[in-house]
Write a protein that holds these residues in place. Structure first.
Motif, PDB file in Angstrom:
ATOM      1  N   ALA A  11     -16.965  16.313 -22.512  1.00 38.22           N
ATOM      2  CA  ALA A  11     -15.649  16.034 -22.923  1.00 38.22           C
ATOM      3  C   ALA A  11     -14.538  17.198 -22.968  1.00 38.22           C
ATOM      4  CB  ALA A  11     -15.609  15.496 -24.323  1.00 38.22           C
ATOM      5  N   SER A  12     -15.312  18.500 -23.359  1.00 32.84           N
ATOM      6  CA  SER A  12     -14.276  19.632 -23.533  1.00 32.84           C
ATOM      7  C   SER A  12     -14.046  20.116 -22.067  1.00 32.84           C
ATOM      8  CB  SER A  12     -15.018  20.864 -24.319  1.00 32.84           C
ATOM      9  OG  SER A  12     -15.445  20.451 -25.577  1.00 32.84           O
ATOM     10  N   ALA A  13     -15.215  20.168 -21.068  1.00 31.12           N
ATOM     11  CA  ALA A  13     -14.776  20.315 -19.815  1.00 31.12           C
ATOM     12  C   ALA A  13     -13.631  19.792 -18.958  1.00 31.12           C
ATOM     13  CB  ALA A  13     -16.251  20.373 -19.084  1.00 31.12           C
ATOM     14  N   LEU A  14     -13.996  18.537 -19.371  1.00 25.82           N
ATOM     15  CA  LEU A  14     -12.835  17.644 -18.816  1.00 25.82           C
ATOM     16  C   LEU A  14     -11.378  17.763 -19.268  1.00 25.82           C
ATOM     17  CD1 LEU A  14     -14.612  13.920 -18.746  1.00 25.82           C
ATOM     18  CD2 LEU A  14     -13.921  15.424 -16.428  1.00 25.82           C
ATOM     19  N   GLU A  15     -11.379  18.102 -20.576  1.00 24.37           N
ATOM     20  CA  GLU A  15     -10.074  18.472 -21.190  1.00 24.37           C
ATOM     21  C   GLU A  15      -9.400  19.594 -20.597  1.00 24.37           C
ATOM     22  OE1 GLU A  15     -10.151  18.620 -25.560  1.00 24.37           O
ATOM     23  OE2 GLU A  15     -11.098  16.463 -25.517  1.00 24.37           O
ATOM     24  N   ILE A  16     -10.579  20.737 -20.442  1.00 21.92           N
ATOM     25  CA  ILE A  16      -9.828  21.947 -20.073  1.00 21.92           C
ATOM     26  C   ILE A  16      -9.434  21.987 -18.663  1.00 21.92           C
ATOM     27  CG2 ILE A  16     -10.812  24.337 -19.357  1.00 21.92           C
ATOM     28  CD1 ILE A  16     -12.417  24.116 -22.011  1.00 21.92           C
ATOM     29  N   SER A  18      -8.596  19.002 -16.696  1.00 20.30           N
ATOM     30  CA  SER A  18      -7.334  18.439 -16.658  1.00 20.30           C
ATOM     31  C   SER A  18      -6.186  18.945 -16.998  1.00 20.30           C
ATOM     32  CB  SER A  18      -7.502  17.137 -17.069  1.00 20.30           C
ATOM     33  OG  SER A  18      -6.459  16.454 -17.243  1.00 20.30           O
ATOM     34  N   ARG A  19      -6.105  19.996 -18.013  1.00 21.34           N
ATOM     35  CA  ARG A  19      -4.863  20.829 -18.307  1.00 21.34           C
ATOM     36  C   ARG A  19      -4.927  21.844 -17.522  1.00 21.34           C
ATOM     37  NH1 ARG A  19      -3.111  24.857 -20.438  1.00 21.34           N
ATOM     38  NH2 ARG A  19      -5.012  25.784 -21.133  1.00 21.34           N
ATOM     39  N   CYS A  20      -5.787  22.736 -17.037  1.00 22.55           N
ATOM     40  CA  CYS A  20      -5.669  23.882 -16.316  1.00 22.55           C
ATOM     41  C   CYS A  20      -5.463  23.652 -14.823  1.00 22.55           C
ATOM     42  CB  CYS A  20      -6.709  24.827 -16.429  1.00 22.55           C
ATOM     43  SG  CYS A  20      -7.154  25.313 -18.139  1.00 22.55           S
ATOM     44  N   THR A  36     -10.766  22.426  -4.051  1.00 24.43           N
ATOM     45  CA  THR A  36      -9.474  21.941  -4.832  1.00 24.43           C
ATOM     46  C   THR A  36      -8.262  22.678  -4.946  1.00 24.43           C
ATOM     47  OG1 THR A  36     -11.504  20.844  -6.435  1.00 24.43           O
ATOM     48  CG2 THR A  36      -8.994  20.761  -7.163  1.00 24.43           C
ATOM     49  N   PRO A  37      -7.327  22.168  -4.275  1.00 25.26           N
ATOM     50  CA  PRO A  37      -6.068  22.955  -3.894  1.00 25.26           C
ATOM     51  C   PRO A  37      -5.567  23.496  -5.391  1.00 25.26           C
ATOM     52  CG  PRO A  37      -5.941  21.053  -2.573  1.00 25.26           C
ATOM     53  CD  PRO A  37      -7.206  20.946  -3.434  1.00 25.26           C
ATOM     54  N   SER A  38      -5.505  22.817  -6.159  1.00 33.08           N
ATOM     55  CA  SER A  38      -5.121  23.282  -7.612  1.00 33.08           C
ATOM     56  C   SER A  38      -5.810  24.287  -8.358  1.00 33.08           C
ATOM     57  CB  SER A  38      -4.585  22.238  -8.553  1.00 33.08           C
ATOM     58  OG  SER A  38      -5.757  21.422  -8.935  1.00 33.08           O
ATOM     59  N   TRP A  39      -6.977  24.422  -8.103  1.00 28.33           N
ATOM     60  CA  TRP A  39      -7.965  25.477  -8.609  1.00 28.33           C
ATOM     61  C   TRP A  39      -7.873  26.725  -7.776  1.00 28.33           C
ATOM     62  CZ3 TRP A  39     -13.258  23.602 -11.128  1.00 28.33           C
ATOM     63  CH2 TRP A  39     -13.694  24.799 -11.763  1.00 28.33           C
ATOM     64  N   ASP A  40      -6.877  27.456  -7.989  1.00 27.65           N
ATOM     65  CA  ASP A  40      -6.769  28.642  -7.573  1.00 27.65           C
ATOM     66  C   ASP A  40      -6.964  29.792  -8.564  1.00 27.65           C
ATOM     67  OD1 ASP A  40      -4.703  28.612  -9.200  1.00 27.65           O
ATOM     68  OD2 ASP A  40      -3.110  28.690  -7.694  1.00 27.65           O
ATOM     69  N   VAL A  45      -8.205  31.724 -14.033  1.00 28.39           N
ATOM     70  CA  VAL A  45      -8.007  32.579 -15.307  1.00 28.39           C
ATOM     71  C   VAL A  45      -7.682  31.776 -16.587  1.00 28.39           C
ATOM     72  CG1 VAL A  45      -6.490  34.258 -16.234  1.00 28.39           C
ATOM     73  CG2 VAL A  45      -7.267  34.383 -13.772  1.00 28.39           C
ATOM     74  N   GLU A  46      -6.681  30.707 -16.244  1.00 30.74           N
ATOM     75  CA  GLU A  46      -6.450  29.705 -17.328  1.00 30.74           C
ATOM     76  C   GLU A  46      -7.890  29.011 -18.165  1.00 30.74           C
ATOM     77  OE1 GLU A  46      -3.074  27.003 -17.074  1.00 30.74           O
ATOM     78  OE2 GLU A  46      -2.323  28.172 -15.260  1.00 30.74           O
ATOM     79  N   VAL A  47      -8.558  28.864 -17.039  1.00 28.83           N
ATOM     80  CA  VAL A  47      -9.794  27.958 -17.581  1.00 28.83           C
ATOM     81  C   VAL A  47     -10.545  28.957 -18.273  1.00 28.83           C
ATOM     82  CG1 VAL A  47     -12.142  26.999 -16.776  1.00 28.83           C
ATOM     83  CG2 VAL A  47     -10.004  26.368 -15.504  1.00 28.83           C
ATOM     84  N   VAL A  48     -10.771  30.218 -17.843  1.00 25.54           N
ATOM     85  CA  VAL A  48     -11.286  31.279 -18.606  1.00 25.54           C
ATOM     86  C   VAL A  48     -10.882  31.503 -19.971  1.00 25.54           C
ATOM     87  CG1 VAL A  48     -12.036  33.704 -18.657  1.00 25.54           C
ATOM     88  CG2 VAL A  48     -12.470  32.310 -16.634  1.00 25.54           C
TER      89      VAL A  48
END
Length: 80
Positions: A11-16, A18-20, A36-40, A45-48
């Motif tokens: 659940a936390s991974a999905l939230e993170i 989705s937002r990032c 995934t194009p948006s996972w640049d 860095v935002e995920v981390v």
């Protein structure tokens, strides 16, 4: 050390993610760092930062490099 349950980590991974990544949660389970194009690099860095701030941890370089999809993020969250 108490290990986070899979359902809580997922659940936390999905939230993170989705937002990032600016993706609906339904797409986050198949999102990949390379594919995934948006996972640049900026989103990575935002995920981390999100993980570090939310859980009060400092991730190692190995942990940061190891997060490249939903499953590896769940594994990381279960291990911190």
């Amino acid at each position: 050390m108490i290990r986070m349950q899979y359902s809580d980590a997922a659940a936390s991974a999905l939230e993170i993610l989705s937002r990032c990544l600016s993706l609906p949660e339904s797409e986050c389970r198949v999102a990949r760092l390379r594919g995934t194009p948006s996972w640049d690099s900026f989103a990575h860095v935002e995920v981390v930062v999100e993980v570090e701030e939310r859980f009060g941890v400092h991730l190692t370089t190995e942990q940061i490099e190891g997060v490249n999809n939903f499953d590896t993020l769940v594994d990381l969250l279960q291990d911190i």
